[in-house]
Enzyme design. Structure first.
Site, mmCIF file in Angstrom:
data_model
loop_
_atom_site.group_PDB
_atom_site.id
_atom_site.type_symbol
_atom_site.label_atom_id
_atom_site.label_comp_id
_atom_site.label_asym_id
_atom_site.label_seq_id
_atom_site.Cartn_x
_atom_site.Cartn_y
_atom_site.Cartn_z
ATOM 1 N N THR A 1 0.935 -1.225 -0.047
ATOM 2 C CA THR A 1 -0.093 -0.031 -0.057
ATOM 3 C C THR A 1 0.681 1.304 0.116
ATOM 4 O O THR A 1 0.390 2.326 -0.051
ATOM 5 C CB THR A 1 -0.895 0.042 1.378
ATOM 6 O OG1 THR A 1 -0.045 -0.134 2.492
ATOM 7 C CG2 THR A 1 -1.829 -1.123 1.277
ATOM 8 N N GLY A 2 2.232 1.173 0.201
ATOM 9 C CA GLY A 2 3.075 2.378 0.242
ATOM 10 C C GLY A 2 3.676 3.049 -1.178
ATOM 11 O O GLY A 2 3.129 2.350 -2.053
ATOM 12 N N CYS B 1 18.163 5.512 -2.056
ATOM 13 C CA CYS B 1 17.729 5.998 -3.369
ATOM 14 C C CYS B 1 18.807 6.984 -3.936
ATOM 15 O O CYS B 1 19.164 6.955 -5.287
ATOM 16 C CB CYS B 1 16.318 6.796 -3.373
ATOM 17 S SG CYS B 1 16.090 7.568 -1.736
ATOM 18 N N VAL C 1 6.632 2.839 -2.391
ATOM 19 C CA VAL C 1 7.478 2.044 -3.264
ATOM 20 C C VAL C 1 6.831 0.619 -3.422
ATOM 21 O O VAL C 1 6.941 0.280 -4.685
ATOM 22 C CB VAL C 1 8.624 1.789 -2.345
ATOM 23 C CG1 VAL C 1 9.769 0.756 -3.064
ATOM 24 C CG2 VAL C 1 9.425 3.086 -1.939
ATOM 25 N N GLN D 1 16.396 16.216 -2.534
ATOM 26 C CA GLN D 1 15.720 14.906 -2.408
ATOM 27 C C GLN D 1 14.210 15.298 -2.171
ATOM 28 O O GLN D 1 13.923 16.138 -1.498
ATOM 29 C CB GLN D 1 16.161 13.922 -1.297
ATOM 30 C CG GLN D 1 17.673 13.789 -1.445
ATOM 31 C CD GLN D 1 18.295 12.762 -0.530
ATOM 32 O OE1 GLN D 1 19.426 12.879 -0.246
ATOM 33 N NE2 GLN D 1 17.426 11.852 0.101
ATOM 34 N N HIS E 1 14.914 12.602 -7.058
ATOM 35 C CA HIS E 1 15.940 13.111 -6.599
ATOM 36 C C HIS E 1 16.943 13.760 -7.366
ATOM 37 O O HIS E 1 17.185 13.142 -8.639
ATOM 38 C CB HIS E 1 16.516 12.167 -5.753
ATOM 39 C CG HIS E 1 15.959 11.561 -4.652
ATOM 40 N ND1 HIS E 1 14.718 12.296 -4.011
ATOM 41 C CD2 HIS E 1 16.367 10.684 -3.694
ATOM 42 C CE1 HIS E 1 14.230 11.519 -3.195
ATOM 43 N NE2 HIS E 1 15.166 10.418 -2.753
ATOM 44 N N SER F 1 -4.561 -2.913 6.738
ATOM 45 C CA SER F 1 -4.612 -2.766 5.425
ATOM 46 C C SER F 1 -5.645 -4.105 4.959
ATOM 47 O O SER F 1 -5.565 -4.244 3.653
ATOM 48 C CB SER F 1 -3.363 -2.550 4.801
ATOM 49 O OG SER F 1 -2.847 -1.354 4.810
ATOM 50 N N ARG G 1 21.735 -3.368 4.702
ATOM 51 C CA ARG G 1 22.617 -2.747 3.430
ATOM 52 C C ARG G 1 24.104 -3.025 3.879
ATOM 53 O O ARG G 1 25.000 -3.508 2.981
ATOM 54 C CB ARG G 1 22.423 -1.570 3.111
ATOM 55 C CG ARG G 1 21.109 -1.121 2.452
ATOM 56 C CD ARG G 1 20.964 0.251 2.199
ATOM 57 N NE ARG G 1 19.539 0.466 1.788
ATOM 58 C CZ ARG G 1 19.172 1.621 2.082
ATOM 59 N NH1 ARG G 1 19.635 2.684 2.608
ATOM 60 N NH2 ARG G 1 17.911 1.769 1.590
HETATM 61 N N1 LIG Z 1 10.619 6.327 -0.850
HETATM 62 C C1 LIG Z 1 11.667 6.030 -1.374
HETATM 63 O O1 LIG Z 1 12.268 6.761 -2.325
HETATM 64 C C2 LIG Z 1 12.446 4.991 -0.983
HETATM 65 C C3 LIG Z 1 13.787 4.805 -1.730
HETATM 66 C C4 LIG Z 1 14.361 3.682 -1.496
HETATM 67 C C5 LIG Z 1 14.046 2.979 -0.164
HETATM 68 N N2 LIG Z 1 12.748 3.279 0.371
HETATM 69 C C6 LIG Z 1 12.518 2.517 1.621
HETATM 70 O O2 LIG Z 1 11.524 1.798 1.196
HETATM 71 C C7 LIG Z 1 10.464 1.426 2.752
HETATM 72 C C8 LIG Z 1 9.269 1.904 2.241
HETATM 73 O O3 LIG Z 1 9.144 3.191 1.889
HETATM 74 P P1 LIG Z 1 7.795 3.836 1.293
HETATM 75 O O4 LIG Z 1 8.112 5.140 0.770
HETATM 76 O O5 LIG Z 1 6.944 3.064 0.357
HETATM 77 O O6 LIG Z 1 6.836 4.154 2.778
HETATM 78 P P2 LIG Z 1 5.242 4.174 2.670
HETATM 79 O O7 LIG Z 1 4.657 5.022 1.826
HETATM 80 O O8 LIG Z 1 5.083 5.052 4.239
HETATM 81 O O9 LIG Z 1 4.738 2.901 2.754
HETATM 82 C C9 LIG Z 1 5.072 2.050 3.919
HETATM 83 C C10 LIG Z 1 4.624 0.429 3.805
HETATM 84 O O10 LIG Z 1 5.094 -0.287 4.709
HETATM 85 C C11 LIG Z 1 3.778 -1.022 5.359
HETATM 86 N N3 LIG Z 1 3.957 -1.433 6.549
HETATM 87 C C12 LIG Z 1 4.237 -0.404 7.789
HETATM 88 N N4 LIG Z 1 4.119 -1.391 8.848
HETATM 89 C C13 LIG Z 1 4.312 -2.707 8.414
HETATM 90 C C14 LIG Z 1 4.035 -3.864 9.043
HETATM 91 N N5 LIG Z 1 4.171 -3.976 10.533
HETATM 92 N N6 LIG Z 1 3.943 -4.793 8.639
HETATM 93 C C15 LIG Z 1 3.664 -5.009 7.218
HETATM 94 N N7 LIG Z 1 3.589 -4.074 6.378
HETATM 95 C C16 LIG Z 1 4.037 -2.613 6.928
HETATM 96 C C17 LIG Z 1 2.824 -0.101 5.151
HETATM 97 O O11 LIG Z 1 1.503 -0.718 5.252
HETATM 98 P P3 LIG Z 1 0.121 -0.132 5.795
HETATM 99 O O12 LIG Z 1 -0.442 0.887 4.625
HETATM 100 O O13 LIG Z 1 -0.779 -1.032 6.004
HETATM 101 O O14 LIG Z 1 0.441 0.720 7.167
HETATM 102 C C18 LIG Z 1 2.881 0.361 3.673
HETATM 103 O O15 LIG Z 1 2.531 -0.313 2.601
HETATM 104 C C19 LIG Z 1 11.307 2.172 3.594
HETATM 105 O O16 LIG Z 1 12.178 1.163 4.329
HETATM 106 C C20 LIG Z 1 12.012 3.267 2.881
HETATM 107 O O17 LIG Z 1 13.372 3.663 3.768
HETATM 108 C C21 LIG Z 1 12.243 4.282 0.192
#
Ligand SMILES: NC(=O)c1ccc[n+]([C@@H]2O[C@H](COP(=O)([O-])OP(=O)(O)OC[C@H]3O[C@@H](n4cnc5c(N)ncnc54)[C@H](OP(=O)(O)O)[C@@H]3O)[C@@H](O)[C@H]2O)c1
Length: 345
Positions: free
Chosen positions: A12-13, A131, A15, A158, A243, A41, A100
């Site tokens: 749902t997030g 990223c 990424v 960023q 970014h 969710s 990592r």
């Molecule tokens: N955004 C970027 O550019 C980027 C780049 C590289 C790495 N990342 C990494 O990717 C990860 C996610 O980033 P995002 O930007 O997608 O964050 P986000 O939009 O806040 O989404 C977080 C996701 O994690 C899920 N989640 C949270 N707690 C959970 C749990 N206990 N069990 C299962 N699922 C859970 C959430 O589900 P619910 O909706 O159910 O809460 C949601 O689907 C992070 O580690 C971030 O550091 C992000």
């Protein structure tokens, strides 16, 4: 080839949704795709190509019949769950920083060090870099091969999507609040982000740098070459997606801007847009939704021996996260390093 059963954790997030889109777009060979998120969710619908998937809870899911887990649910979830999932013979490709720097976990950008992915079998975990690092090493690798990089000085710009979906909402709400003269309340970011920028991403380290800056240093060494000296200043800017990076590179051997431009034109994953006229460069807005690492403003740096400057822009949700993770899965599949489990396993 028969398909892989793939689970997307964090579906749902920001990424996770991008991962589902890219799996479909690139026709990754899947037998089934399962969307997982937190228990709040359960039943929420997400798109996979022209299909709709209903989310299940990670905590109730049995990974023993699943081949690949694309994980993007933050560091705490990755730390706790990746070893358990790996122990069930399902390869975790994790987007958080949790694994990592583990010496038994390969940190992979396929254009740079695809071979490293082969060692996944030590822990059944592969890490995706930060990223900002991912797009940087795609641009640095071909130049390093030619002239050996000594030192890199980088300043990042960023986007808020790098901090998750709540951060995107915060930029939107604050921008709206400024226009209607409502109070602006920082929640996710330490200061107002609308019409502002913040020179602070992740926590502070003892030496005054931030963890985001440290990640760029440590990850570049692990992926590309431990001898490269790198110093970074990471800044959050009020841009939704992509970014940007202002990069100064100093080489051991002579390399002109013209030569660098020609090398980058041929390099995997890179797209050079570099006309010396108004608009003859890429901006984050144009890179959003695209796969390439764009390179513009390539020019000599006359203040050092063998130096160039360049401007590097990429979609942080794609090359910086989801796309890179799926390219890693493609490496495992294409090179035969991972085979789908027999059905009924
Ligand atoms: N955004 C970027 O550019 C980027 C780049 C590289 C790495 N990342 C990494 O990717 C990860 C996610 O980033 P995002 O930007 O997608 O964050 P986000 O939009 O806040 O989404 C977080 C996701 O994690 C899920 N989640 C949270 N707690 C959970 C749990 N206990 N069990 C299962 N699922 C859970 C959430 O589900 P619910 O909706 O159910 O809460 C949601 O689907 C992070 O580690 C971030 O550091 C992000």
């Amino acid at each position: 080839m028969s398909g892989f059963k793939v689970a997307v954790v964090g579906a749902t997030g920001n990424v996770g949704r991008e991962m589902l889109a890219i799996l479909a777009e690139r026709r990754f060979p899947v037998s089934e795709v399962v969307a997982l998120a937190s228990s709040q969710s359960i039943g929420r619908e997400v798109s996979f190509g022209d299909k709709t998937l209903k989310c299940k809870a990670l905590e109730n899911y049995d990974f023993s019949g699943t081949d690949i887990c694309l994980m993007s649910a933050g560091g705490a979830v990755a730390k706790e769950w990746s070893p358990r999932i790996g122990a069930q013979g399902c390869v975790v490709i994790d987007n958080s920083s949790a694994w990592r720097m583990d010496p038994d976990v390969p940190l992979v950008v396929p254009e740079v060090n695809a071979e490293a992915a082969k060692t996944f079998s030590r822990k059944y975990i592969i890490a995706n870099p930060n990223c900002s690092t991912a797009q940087l090493v795609v641009a640095l690798k071909p130049l390093h091969e030619r002239a050996r990089i000594k030192r890199v000085v980088v300043a990042t710009y960023q986007s808020v999507s790098g901090a998750g979906k709540e951060a995107m909402d915060e930029l939107f709400q604050q921008t709206r609040a400024v226009f209607v003269s409502d109070p602006v309340e920082p929640k996710k970011f330490p200061k107002r982000i609308a019409f502002n920028l913040i020179p602070h991403i992740d926590v502070f380290m003892d030496d005054g740098s931030t963890k985001e800056e440290w990640k760029m240093v440590a990850e570049t060494k692990k992926i590309l070459d431990p001898r490269i000296k790198l110093t970074a200043t990471c800044v959050r800017v009020p841009v939704f997606i992509s970014h940007s990076e202002a990069v100064n590179v100093e080489f051991e051997s002579p390399l002109s801007a013209d030569e660098a431009r020609e090398i980058l034109r041929e390099a995997p994953g890179c797209l050079v847009i570099d006309r010396r006229e108004p608009g003859g460069y890429i901006t984050p807005h144009e890179a959003a939704g695209e796969d390439a690492t764009y390179i513009s403003r390539i020019r000599d740096d006359p203040t050092v021996d063998n130096g160039i400057n360049m401007w590097v822009v990429s979609d942080n949700l794609r090359k910086g996260a989801a796309l890179n993770a799926i390219q890693i899965a493609e490496v495992l599949a294409d090179r035969g390093w991972l085979k789908p489990k027999p059905t009924g396993a």
